[in-house]
Design a protein around this motif. Structure first.
Motif, PDB file in Angstrom:
ATOM      1  N   THR A  54       9.923  -4.714   8.619  1.00 38.72           N
ATOM      2  CA  THR A  54      10.179  -3.291   8.851  1.00 38.72           C
ATOM      3  C   THR A  54      10.017  -2.459   7.585  1.00 38.72           C
ATOM      4  O   THR A  54       9.325  -1.431   7.614  1.00 38.72           O
ATOM      5  CB  THR A  54      11.564  -3.082   9.478  1.00 38.72           C
ATOM      6  N   PRO A  55      10.626  -2.844   6.454  1.00 39.37           N
ATOM      7  CA  PRO A  55      10.355  -2.048   5.237  1.00 39.37           C
ATOM      8  C   PRO A  55       8.900  -2.083   4.808  1.00 39.37           C
ATOM      9  O   PRO A  55       8.418  -1.137   4.179  1.00 39.37           O
ATOM     10  CB  PRO A  55      11.274  -2.670   4.175  1.00 39.37           C
ATOM     11  N   MET A  56       8.156  -3.140   5.153  1.00 38.53           N
ATOM     12  CA  MET A  56       6.731  -3.164   4.829  1.00 38.53           C
ATOM     13  C   MET A  56       5.964  -2.184   5.720  1.00 38.53           C
ATOM     14  O   MET A  56       5.046  -1.496   5.264  1.00 38.53           O
ATOM     15  CB  MET A  56       6.166  -4.573   4.989  1.00 38.53           C
ATOM     16  N   VAL A  57       6.334  -2.101   7.000  1.00 36.94           N
ATOM     17  CA  VAL A  57       5.732  -1.103   7.886  1.00 36.94           C
ATOM     18  C   VAL A  57       6.001   0.293   7.341  1.00 36.94           C
ATOM     19  O   VAL A  57       5.104   1.144   7.278  1.00 36.94           O
ATOM     20  CB  VAL A  57       6.283  -1.242   9.322  1.00 36.94           C
ATOM     21  N   GLU A  58       7.243   0.536   6.920  1.00 39.17           N
ATOM     22  CA  GLU A  58       7.603   1.854   6.391  1.00 39.17           C
ATOM     23  C   GLU A  58       6.820   2.176   5.124  1.00 39.17           C
ATOM     24  O   GLU A  58       6.429   3.331   4.894  1.00 39.17           O
ATOM     25  CB  GLU A  58       9.102   1.915   6.125  1.00 39.17           C
ATOM     26  N   LEU A  59       6.579   1.165   4.301  1.00 39.14           N
ATOM     27  CA  LEU A  59       5.783   1.380   3.096  1.00 39.14           C
ATOM     28  C   LEU A  59       4.360   1.779   3.463  1.00 39.14           C
ATOM     29  O   LEU A  59       3.803   2.738   2.897  1.00 39.14           O
ATOM     30  CB  LEU A  59       5.773   0.114   2.236  1.00 39.14           C
ATOM     31  N   LEU A  60       3.753   1.070   4.418  1.00 37.69           N
ATOM     32  CA  LEU A  60       2.399   1.418   4.843  1.00 37.69           C
ATOM     33  C   LEU A  60       2.358   2.830   5.434  1.00 37.69           C
ATOM     34  O   LEU A  60       1.410   3.587   5.180  1.00 37.69           O
ATOM     35  CB  LEU A  60       1.885   0.421   5.870  1.00 37.69           C
ATOM     36  N   VAL A  61       3.363   3.165   6.214  1.00 34.24           N
ATOM     37  CA  VAL A  61       3.434   4.509   6.791  1.00 34.24           C
ATOM     38  C   VAL A  61       3.433   5.557   5.684  1.00 34.24           C
ATOM     39  O   VAL A  61       2.699   6.553   5.737  1.00 34.24           O
ATOM     40  CB  VAL A  61       4.685   4.652   7.679  1.00 34.24           C
ATOM     41  N   SER A  62       4.266   5.341   4.658  1.00 35.61           N
ATOM     42  CA  SER A  62       4.365   6.313   3.569  1.00 35.61           C
ATOM     43  C   SER A  62       3.059   6.430   2.790  1.00 35.61           C
ATOM     44  O   SER A  62       2.736   7.504   2.259  1.00 35.61           O
ATOM     45  CB  SER A  62       5.514   5.941   2.632  1.00 35.61           C
ATOM     46  N   LEU A  63       2.288   5.337   2.727  1.00 28.22           N
ATOM     47  CA  LEU A  63       1.023   5.354   1.997  1.00 28.22           C
ATOM     48  C   LEU A  63      -0.110   6.013   2.783  1.00 28.22           C
ATOM     49  O   LEU A  63      -1.076   6.491   2.199  1.00 28.22           O
ATOM     50  CB  LEU A  63       0.605   3.925   1.626  1.00 28.22           C
ATOM     51  N   LEU A  64       0.012   6.034   4.113  1.00 35.96           N
ATOM     52  CA  LEU A  64      -1.099   6.473   4.954  1.00 35.96           C
ATOM     53  C   LEU A  64      -0.882   7.818   5.645  1.00 35.96           C
ATOM     54  O   LEU A  64      -1.860   8.510   5.972  1.00 35.96           O
ATOM     55  CB  LEU A  64      -1.377   5.415   6.030  1.00 35.96           C
ATOM     56  N   LYS A  65       0.353   8.202   5.890  1.00 33.14           N
ATOM     57  CA  LYS A  65       0.599   9.307   6.813  1.00 33.14           C
ATOM     58  C   LYS A  65       0.155  10.670   6.291  1.00 33.14           C
ATOM     59  O   LYS A  65      -0.060  11.595   7.085  1.00 33.14           O
ATOM     60  CB  LYS A  65       2.074   9.353   7.211  1.00 33.14           C
ATOM     61  N   ASN A  66       0.022  10.828   4.986  1.00 31.07           N
ATOM     62  CA  ASN A  66      -0.414  12.123   4.465  1.00 31.07           C
ATOM     63  C   ASN A  66      -1.907  12.365   4.674  1.00 31.07           C
ATOM     64  O   ASN A  66      -2.370  13.515   4.618  1.00 31.07           O
ATOM     65  CB  ASN A  66      -0.083  12.239   2.974  1.00 31.07           C
ATOM     66  N   ASP A  67      -2.645  11.294   4.897  1.00 33.01           N
ATOM     67  CA  ASP A  67      -4.100  11.420   5.039  1.00 33.01           C
ATOM     68  C   ASP A  67      -4.610  11.094   6.440  1.00 33.01           C
ATOM     69  O   ASP A  67      -5.748  11.421   6.771  1.00 33.01           O
ATOM     70  CB  ASP A  67      -4.809  10.499   4.044  1.00 33.01           C
ATOM     71  N   TYR A  68      -3.769  10.444   7.252  1.00 28.87           N
ATOM     72  CA  TYR A  68      -4.221   9.999   8.572  1.00 28.87           C
ATOM     73  C   TYR A  68      -3.136  10.239   9.628  1.00 28.87           C
ATOM     74  O   TYR A  68      -1.945  10.320   9.315  1.00 28.87           O
ATOM     75  CB  TYR A  68      -4.566   8.504   8.555  1.00 28.87           C
ATOM     76  N   LYS A  69      -3.578  10.327  10.860  1.00 30.74           N
ATOM     77  CA  LYS A  69      -2.661  10.392  11.988  1.00 30.74           C
ATOM     78  C   LYS A  69      -2.265   8.958  12.335  1.00 30.74           C
ATOM     79  O   LYS A  69      -3.056   8.211  12.912  1.00 30.74           O
ATOM     80  CB  LYS A  69      -3.345  11.073  13.186  1.00 30.74           C
ATOM     81  N   VAL A  70      -1.046   8.579  11.963  1.00 32.88           N
ATOM     82  CA  VAL A  70      -0.607   7.183  12.015  1.00 32.88           C
ATOM     83  C   VAL A  70       0.259   6.941  13.250  1.00 32.88           C
ATOM     84  O   VAL A  70       1.152   7.733  13.573  1.00 32.88           O
ATOM     85  CB  VAL A  70       0.197   6.810  10.750  1.00 32.88           C
TER      86      VAL A  70
END
Length: 332
Positions: A54-70
């Motif tokens: 779960t914290p790894m999913v959250e990390l990926l979300v934080s890395l991607l969400k500013n540039d993509y519709k996640v």
């Protein structure tokens, strides 16, 4: 428990054979993995138990969400609902499950959905939401979907190469399947782990030429969150504290609190435990409840004086930069 696991060893051989045959059927095309047009990142592990998904999913979300519709798609383990469910402002933890509910609460600017049928869940997201990227949570062993990028997590205390099949061990899939991963992340190391230790781990894992191995540790936030009056770990010292956990492996948290010189009683429940009214009444009688963020999703609105500690992955050896570069290359 150890003796029982040894006694039932023959059952693990049967399980291993079933896993082997199933994977070969996918490899040979007798069972089909479906590919979707939306880029898919899969995060998972080969074993049961906590590896920090779960914290790894959250990390990926934080890395991607500013540039993509996640969009994040999870099974929603322990939820009371059925089928495909899309998170919205009216959603509850019983509808979504504690982990996806946690992700949605922290990242309401992304899409979070649950469906035990991953193929159906992806199809529904593509039809109704049209995300730029889908993160499949805890889906490494679900071969009905063929992701374009896979991240395999393995906890340092129980590397998959040293494990055995259920029910004698904790493996739910074959060690051989690790070769499908693009990145292997060894989680829950000590924050002071040495370079020589990384080399030893990598030698044990024997990654393929295309695979990168990264090393992470869990960082606990000393600031407390929740509905309790205490706001910092330091304020717990000298107080009567009850630690409540319903996670697969609470040991890292227990060790952290011990290092912080916090005295506590520990009430440990099974992973994803939904608390009964009787249990909630007993907890409400305690002056200071401390729990994990995931458990707070099931406790926070039912128990007063309840605080939780957040965690996140931090990396050794510029691992975060390597992860960012891999994601950037994947999304080109």
């Amino acid at each position: 428990m150890w003796l029982l696991r040894k006694i039932i060893f023959p059952f693990s051989l049967i399980y291993a054979m079933v896993v082997f045959v199933r994977n070969r059927f996918y490899d040979w095309g007798l069972l089909q993995s479906k590919t979707f047009k939306t880029p898919i990142i899969c995060i998972g592990n080969l074993s049961v138990g906590g590896t920090g998904k779960t914290p790894m999913v959250e990390l990926l979300v934080s890395l991607l969400k500013n540039d993509y519709k996640v969009a994040v798609l999870s099974r929603g383990y322990g939820r009371k609902s059925k089928g495909f469910v899309l998170a919205d402002a009216a959603i509850s933890v019983t509808d979504l499950g504690d982990e996806p509910f946690q992700i949605y609460n922290k990242h309401q600017d992304i899409i979070v959905a649950v469906d035990a049928d991953r193929q159906n869940g992806i199809a529904m997201l593509e039809e109704t939401i049209k995300p730029d990227i889908i993160i499949l949570d805890d889906a490494f062993q679900h071969r009905k979907v063929k992701p374009q990028f896979s991240i395999l997590l393995t906890a340092f205390s129980n590397l998959y190469v040293n494990d055995w099949y259920l029910p004698t061990g904790n493996l739910r899939d074959s060690k051989r399947e690790a070769q499908r991963a693009d990145i292997i992340i060894v989680t829950k190391l000590n924050r002071n782990a040495q370079k020589s230790q990384f080399s030893t781990i990598k030698d044990s894992l024997k990654p393929k030429e295309h695979q990168e191995v990264l090393y992470s540790f869990l960082a606990y936030d000393e600031e407390l969150k929740g509905n309790g009056s205490l706001k910092n770990i330091a304020e717990l010292k000298g107080k009567k504290v009850t630690l409540v956990t319903g996670i697969a492996n609470p040991k890292p948290l227990v060790d952290f609190l011990t290092e912080m010189e916090v005295s506590f009683e520990h009430l440990s429940f099974r992973d994803h435990h939904f608390f009964t009214e009787k249990e909630l009444l007993k907890l409400s009688a305690r002056p200071n409840i401390l729990t994990t963020e995931k458990d707070y999703m099931r406790l926070g609105d039912k128990v007063e004086n309840c605080n939780y500690i957040t965690i996140k992955h931090q990396f050794h050896q510029a691992g975060l930069i390597h992860l960012k570069n891999a994601l950037k290359a994947f999304m080109k």
